[in-house]
Design a protein around this motif. Sequence first.
Motif, mmCIF file in Angstrom:
data_model
loop_
_atom_site.group_PDB
_atom_site.id
_atom_site.type_symbol
_atom_site.label_atom_id
_atom_site.label_comp_id
_atom_site.label_asym_id
_atom_site.label_seq_id
_atom_site.Cartn_x
_atom_site.Cartn_y
_atom_site.Cartn_z
ATOM 1 N N UNK A 98 25.256 19.175 19.611
ATOM 2 C CA UNK A 98 24.516 19.507 18.403
ATOM 3 C C UNK A 98 23.245 18.677 18.290
ATOM 4 N N UNK A 99 23.315 17.415 18.696
ATOM 5 C CA UNK A 99 22.121 16.571 18.677
ATOM 6 C C UNK A 99 21.058 17.127 19.622
ATOM 7 N N UNK A 100 21.485 17.563 20.797
ATOM 8 C CA UNK A 100 20.553 18.174 21.732
ATOM 9 C C UNK A 100 19.961 19.449 21.176
ATOM 10 N N UNK B 152 15.867 28.929 14.391
ATOM 11 C CA UNK B 152 17.215 28.918 13.822
ATOM 12 C C UNK B 152 18.120 27.893 14.500
ATOM 13 N N UNK B 153 17.632 27.249 15.559
ATOM 14 C CA UNK B 153 18.474 26.304 16.290
ATOM 15 C C UNK B 153 18.832 25.099 15.440
ATOM 16 N N UNK B 154 17.888 24.627 14.615
ATOM 17 C CA UNK B 154 18.197 23.495 13.741
ATOM 18 C C UNK B 154 19.274 23.879 12.721
ATOM 19 N N UNK B 155 19.243 25.136 12.280
ATOM 20 C CA UNK B 155 20.292 25.617 11.373
ATOM 21 C C UNK B 155 21.648 25.620 12.071
ATOM 22 N N UNK C 223 22.527 23.685 14.476
ATOM 23 C CA UNK C 223 22.948 22.295 14.643
ATOM 24 C C UNK C 223 23.653 21.795 13.383
ATOM 25 N N UNK C 224 23.107 22.146 12.212
ATOM 26 C CA UNK C 224 23.728 21.734 10.947
ATOM 27 C C UNK C 224 25.037 22.471 10.709
ATOM 28 N N UNK C 225 25.036 23.776 10.968
ATOM 29 C CA UNK C 225 26.245 24.582 10.773
ATOM 30 C C UNK C 225 27.342 24.143 11.743
ATOM 31 N N UNK C 226 26.952 23.699 12.935
ATOM 32 C CA UNK C 226 27.929 23.216 13.900
ATOM 33 C C UNK C 226 28.756 22.060 13.364
ATOM 34 N N UNK D 97 23.934 28.769 4.616
ATOM 35 C CA UNK D 97 25.226 29.333 4.212
ATOM 36 C C UNK D 97 25.493 30.716 4.803
ATOM 37 N N UNK D 98 24.437 31.544 4.947
ATOM 38 C CA UNK D 98 24.636 32.875 5.540
ATOM 39 C C UNK D 98 25.041 32.757 7.000
ATOM 40 N N UNK D 99 24.398 31.847 7.730
ATOM 41 C CA UNK D 99 24.766 31.608 9.130
ATOM 42 C C UNK D 99 26.185 31.059 9.220
ATOM 43 N N UNK D 100 26.523 30.135 8.342
ATOM 44 C CA UNK D 100 27.870 29.560 8.353
ATOM 45 C C UNK D 100 28.921 30.637 8.092
ATOM 46 N N UNK D 101 28.647 31.551 7.162
ATOM 47 C CA UNK D 101 29.601 32.629 6.867
ATOM 48 C C UNK D 101 29.858 33.474 8.109
ATOM 49 N N UNK D 102 28.787 33.841 8.818
ATOM 50 C CA UNK D 102 28.951 34.633 10.039
ATOM 51 C C UNK D 102 29.683 33.843 11.114
#
Length: 392
Positions: free
Chosen positions: A88-90, A107-110, A112-115, A203-208
């Motif tokens: 996730x850091x990478x 969207x990669x930073x999103x 990383x957070x969702x991970x 939150x939308x990415x996390x839901x998916x």
Amino acid sequence: MDALRGFSLLGILVVNIAFLASGYRMAGMAEPAFQSSLDWSVRWIVTMLVENKFYLLFSFLFGYSFTLQVDSAERQGRPFGPMFLRRLAGLLLIGLAHSVLLFPGDILTTYAAVGLALLIFRKIKPKTAVVLAVMLTAMLALGFVMLALLAMFGLDTAGTVADTATEAAKSDTALVASVWQIVSEHLRKLSLIILFRVFFQGPAVLAACLIGLAVGKLGVLRNISAHTRTLRTLQWVGFTIGLGGAFVYTLSAWQGAMHKFWGEAVDLVTAPLLAAAYAATFLRLLPYMPRVARVLAAPGRMALSNYLAQSLICSLIFTGYGLALVDRVSPLLEVLMAIGIFIVQVIYSHWWLKSHRYGPVEWLLRFLTYWRRPTPSRAFGAGHSSTAALSE
């Protein structure tokens, strides 16, 4: 799964190229007036059928792949947590560089957070994951309903057209200038969209991702033929309700703030259904189209490299990095360019994977994950299944 990822990659490019080609859209502003009915027709089709659908498919696959990574680590006796945190850091570092240099809509930073959230929720039951995904989606829709009500009862939108024209002109000037001015404009746009990412996109990415997590835990995709009835149901529900919601969303896209917020609320609820219908249709048809599967699997296996390459190519076309054609390309030509870029990526991916096991950025991410050089190159398809590719 690699083929589905490749299919999603094409949809993402068709959407992203419109943002990369225009200072209007990346600033979160209204679309400028198009010059012909054909322009409007193309934008309508893309907005209704593609926008906000394919990043959900990609997010679903991110959550599904997470379960494969967990299983792989358990089989190999590796501690999963530290390894995944390094991954996730990478991903965060790559995403930040992408945002600043090429595309503020990264969207990669999103991911990383969702991970991090997936790591916390990795032991929850599939049913709980689905319930949580539904709750997140409902809360997001409610948020847009509240914004629509605020717009209805006093949110001042006067001067929006003038402000849009001024901001668009500033954005276009910066994007066709020097490298430093382009980077500065990207940073400015990041400051404008960061709240959207935190409160809505994340939150939308996390839901998916949670839906993908549940599907992975249940092992549904290991035997597609055993779930034909479920896939058929997803098609019926997704194409009826999903297309209806997409039509409402598209109607509202170029209206005032109130209508746009209502459309966003409807889209948040219905876009996942349409995305699921796309995936179900794709999975049902793919066994009858093995050549299509092979064509799409290669770009899907190196999706991260191709995603970043798409932004690089578009930046060379539309910004001062290259041809500086920002806001000079019609919507139809944007779509045709996206298809052309993807065809090139399909050809390149097949060529690359003949002698390499991973895409170039995937190689870097694995190095950051395991702190060691990945295994040597290997011919495409030589004992390397889709499941293995996803889990590594």
